[in-house]
Scaffold this active site. Structure first.
Site, mmCIF file in Angstrom:
data_model
loop_
_atom_site.group_PDB
_atom_site.id
_atom_site.type_symbol
_atom_site.label_atom_id
_atom_site.label_comp_id
_atom_site.label_asym_id
_atom_site.label_seq_id
_atom_site.Cartn_x
_atom_site.Cartn_y
_atom_site.Cartn_z
ATOM 1 N N ALA A 8 1.041 -1.045 0.008
ATOM 2 C CA ALA A 8 -0.181 0.181 0.021
ATOM 3 C C ALA A 8 0.947 1.276 0.082
ATOM 4 O O ALA A 8 0.800 2.430 -0.742
ATOM 5 C CB ALA A 8 -0.977 -0.311 0.862
ATOM 6 N N TYR A 9 2.116 1.612 0.685
ATOM 7 C CA TYR A 9 3.596 2.452 1.048
ATOM 8 C C TYR A 9 3.759 2.727 -0.253
ATOM 9 O O TYR A 9 3.603 3.558 -1.427
ATOM 10 C CB TYR A 9 3.816 2.003 1.934
ATOM 11 C CG TYR A 9 4.883 3.287 1.917
ATOM 12 C CD1 TYR A 9 4.736 4.908 2.427
ATOM 13 C CD2 TYR A 9 6.209 2.952 1.118
ATOM 14 C CE1 TYR A 9 5.745 5.118 1.792
ATOM 15 C CE2 TYR A 9 7.575 3.677 1.239
ATOM 16 C CZ TYR A 9 7.079 4.916 1.574
ATOM 17 O OH TYR A 9 8.095 5.560 1.824
ATOM 18 N N ILE A 10 3.948 1.591 -0.830
ATOM 19 C CA ILE A 10 4.812 1.605 -2.270
ATOM 20 C C ILE A 10 3.371 2.416 -3.467
ATOM 21 O O ILE A 10 3.866 3.085 -3.961
ATOM 22 C CB ILE A 10 5.466 0.521 -2.992
ATOM 23 C CG1 ILE A 10 6.477 -0.086 -1.731
ATOM 24 C CG2 ILE A 10 5.872 0.426 -4.086
ATOM 25 C CD1 ILE A 10 7.440 0.949 -2.002
ATOM 26 N N LYS A 13 2.740 6.450 -2.744
ATOM 27 C CA LYS A 13 4.161 6.851 -2.976
ATOM 28 C C LYS A 13 4.140 7.330 -4.815
ATOM 29 O O LYS A 13 4.420 8.164 -4.984
ATOM 30 C CB LYS A 13 5.443 6.136 -2.299
ATOM 31 C CG LYS A 13 7.019 6.813 -2.346
ATOM 32 C CD LYS A 13 7.631 6.155 -1.540
ATOM 33 C CE LYS A 13 8.974 6.413 -1.848
ATOM 34 N NZ LYS A 13 9.897 6.017 -1.988
#
Length: 121
Positions: A8-10, A13
């Site tokens: 989710a973070y990647i 981003k």
């Protein structure tokens, strides 16, 4: 940099980076620019400190600042609000009108922290 449990973070981003570039293309014929600054390293330093704590070592706040956050940075100093504000002010000025769709790293030129680097990392 890819690593487990960060999908989710990647995705978010890379979505923000792509969004900035897309807005730059869509507004190229106007005076609107789109630039994203890279996040600072506090989140990565926190993860490293948590790992140390999990291994039984409980670093002091000063140790975390000196050994984890500042040590890899050539100037061993954090980026100040004034410095970041100066970059934002410049990017919002007319002289920066052709700087658009970029990801600007304002990080003291330390090595890439976990999850990001100089570029798409």
């Amino acid at each position: 940099m890819a690593s487990p449990y960060k999908s989710a973070y990647i995705a978010a981003k890379h979505g923000l980076i792509g969004f900035a570039k897309t807005i730059a293309l869509e507004t190229a014929d106007t005076d609107i620019t789109s630039t994203r600054s890279a996040e600072l390293r506090a989140h990565a330093a926190r993860r490293r400190a948590d790992r140390l704590a999990g291994e039984g070592a409980r670093p002091s706040e000063q140790q975390v600042i000196e050994e984890i956050m500042l040590k890899p940075m050539p100037k061993r100093a954090f980026v100040t609000v004034e410095e970041l504000g100066g970059i934002v002010e410049f990017l919002a000025s007319d002289v920066a009108r052709n700087i658009t769709g970029q990801w600007i790293a304002v990080d003291g030129d330390g090595p890439p922290s976990e999850g990001h680097g100089k570029g798409w990392g």
